[in-house]
Design an enzyme around this catalytic site. Structure first.
Site, short mmCIF file in Angstrom:
data_model
loop_
_atom_site.label_atom_id
_atom_site.label_comp_id
_atom_site.label_asym_id
_atom_site.label_seq_id
_atom_site.Cartn_x
_atom_site.Cartn_y
_atom_site.Cartn_z
N ASN A 10 -4.69 13.16 -5.66
CA ASN A 10 -3.76 13.20 -6.79
C ASN A 10 -4.42 12.52 -7.99
O ASN A 10 -4.50 11.30 -8.05
CB ASN A 10 -2.47 12.48 -6.38
CG ASN A 10 -1.47 12.38 -7.52
OD1 ASN A 10 -1.64 13.00 -8.57
ND2 ASN A 10 -0.42 11.60 -7.30
N LYS A 12 -3.37 12.39 -10.92
CA LYS A 12 -2.36 11.89 -11.88
C LYS A 12 -2.75 12.31 -13.30
O LYS A 12 -3.37 13.36 -13.46
CB LYS A 12 -2.18 10.38 -11.73
CG LYS A 12 -1.95 9.98 -10.27
CD LYS A 12 -1.47 8.59 -10.08
CE LYS A 12 -1.30 8.33 -8.58
NZ LYS A 12 -0.74 7.01 -8.32
N HIS A 94 6.95 12.75 -6.27
CA HIS A 94 6.12 11.54 -6.35
C HIS A 94 6.95 10.39 -6.94
O HIS A 94 7.77 10.59 -7.84
CB HIS A 94 4.89 11.79 -7.22
CG HIS A 94 3.88 10.70 -7.08
ND1 HIS A 94 4.03 9.50 -7.73
CD2 HIS A 94 2.77 10.59 -6.32
CE1 HIS A 94 3.02 8.70 -7.39
NE2 HIS A 94 2.25 9.34 -6.53
N GLU A 96 6.27 8.12 -8.95
CA GLU A 96 6.15 7.91 -10.40
C GLU A 96 7.14 8.80 -11.14
O GLU A 96 7.66 8.42 -12.19
CB GLU A 96 4.70 8.14 -10.85
CG GLU A 96 3.82 6.96 -10.44
CD GLU A 96 2.38 7.29 -10.15
OE1 GLU A 96 1.90 8.37 -10.52
OE2 GLU A 96 1.72 6.44 -9.52
N GLU A 166 4.70 7.47 1.06
CA GLU A 166 4.01 6.61 0.09
C GLU A 166 4.92 5.44 -0.29
O GLU A 166 5.77 5.58 -1.18
CB GLU A 166 3.67 7.40 -1.18
CG GLU A 166 2.74 8.57 -0.95
CD GLU A 166 2.02 8.94 -2.24
OE1 GLU A 166 0.78 8.85 -2.25
OE2 GLU A 166 2.69 9.27 -3.22
N GLY A 172 -1.23 2.29 -6.16
CA GLY A 172 -1.98 1.77 -7.31
C GLY A 172 -2.05 0.26 -7.37
O GLY A 172 -2.44 -0.30 -8.38
N SER A 212 -2.88 3.19 -2.14
CA SER A 212 -4.11 2.36 -2.10
C SER A 212 -5.04 2.72 -0.94
O SER A 212 -5.69 1.83 -0.37
CB SER A 212 -3.75 0.88 -2.08
OG SER A 212 -3.08 0.53 -3.28
P1 PGA Z 1 -3.17 5.31 -5.14
O1 PGA Z 1 -2.07 6.44 -5.43
O2 PGA Z 1 -4.08 5.87 -4.07
O3 PGA Z 1 -3.88 5.12 -6.46
O4 PGA Z 1 -2.45 4.09 -4.68
C1 PGA Z 1 -1.54 7.22 -4.40
C2 PGA Z 1 -0.52 8.18 -4.96
O5 PGA Z 1 0.21 7.81 -5.89
O6 PGA Z 1 -0.42 9.33 -4.51
#
Ligand code: PGA
Length: 249
Positions: A10, A12, A94, A96, A166, A172, A212
């Site tokens: 991803n 983003k 997601h 976010e 997740e 993140g 992460s």
């Molecule tokens: P990250 O994000 O690996 O940067 O923690 C994972 C995600 O949001 O899919």
């Protein structure tokens, strides 16, 4: 048949044509586990570019899709438009988008339904916040998120869904879930699949972990029985993504 290991990248809202081309070229030339399914998700303006540059064995996913087929929905992207660009996957739900764009369980479930009806594979993201984990409601939260999708989808349609667990507190932050924490929730999701959908869905649905994931922690997580792969954010932009794809080798 064992479940095929699945790794999503991803990106983003990161990258421009040059950097995305070089990330995809790096993947094209790497030796990837032939048993792993790899799907990358660049920002919408670069979906077509990524599809053109990526080898055929690499899937491409949108990061979002709308639940209506067409019309006056400024800024949205339809399932048909993705299909037209040969984009066969989409992320939906997601955290976010749930948090920043205030997407509800019901809206997300409608998007999952529209995508699957239109023939797309869906990486359906679920997960709890830190507050929810600390109040011991993790399983209740993911069950609520799953139930919303179950109201929309037929039992057979789960074959087009990859569930990405997740935990929001792990995204993140560099704070990865422990192997035990991931396995516990993944097992609960599989139990839910068996009870709410079917024994077949419990056996066949990939449940992947995100939050992460790095080249350092992926191998241990990949050993867990119910961890069928990863959804990778930050590390998917780096050459180390190849090591994550290959974490079962
Ligand atoms: P990250 O994000 O690996 O940067 O923690 C994972 C995600 O949001 O899919």
């Amino acid at each position: 048949m064992p479940r095929q290991f699945f790794i999503g990248g991803n990106f983003k809202m990161n990258g421009v044509a040059d950097s995305i081309t070089s990330i995809v070229n790096n993947l094209n030339s790497a030796k990837l586990d032939p048993n792993a399914e790899v799907v990358i998700s660049p920002p919408a303006p670069y979906l077509s570019l990524a599809r053109q540059v990526a080898n055929d064995n690499i899937g491409v996913a949108a990061q979002n899709v709308f639940d209506k087929p067409n019309g006056a929905f400024t800024g949205e992207i339809s399932v048909e438009q993705l299909q037209d660009l040969k984009i066969n996957w989409t992320l939906v739900g997601h955290s976010e988008r749930r948090v920043l764009l205030k997407e509800s369980d019901e809206f997300i479930a409608k998007k999952v339904k529209a995508a699957v009806d239109g023939g797309l594979g869906v990486i359906f993201c679920i997960g709890e916040t830190l507050e929810e984990r600390e109040s011991n409601s993790t399983i209740a939260v993911v069950t609520r998120q799953l139930n919303a999708a179950a109201k929309e989808l037929s039992k057979e349609q789960w074959a087009k869904v990859v569930i990405a667990y997740e935990p929001v507190w792990a995204i993140g932050t560099g704070k990865v879930a422990t192997t035990e924490q991931a396995q516990e929730v993944h097992a609960a999701i599989r139990k839910w699949l068996g009870e709410a959908i079917s024994a077949e869905a419990a056996d066949n649905t990939r449940v992947i972990y995100g939050g992460s994931v790095s080249e350092k922690n992926c191998r241990e997580l990949a050993k867990e029985n119910d961890v069928d792969g990863f959804l990778v954010g930050g590390a998917s932009l780096k050459p180390a993504f190849v090591d994550i794809v290959n974490s079962r080798l």
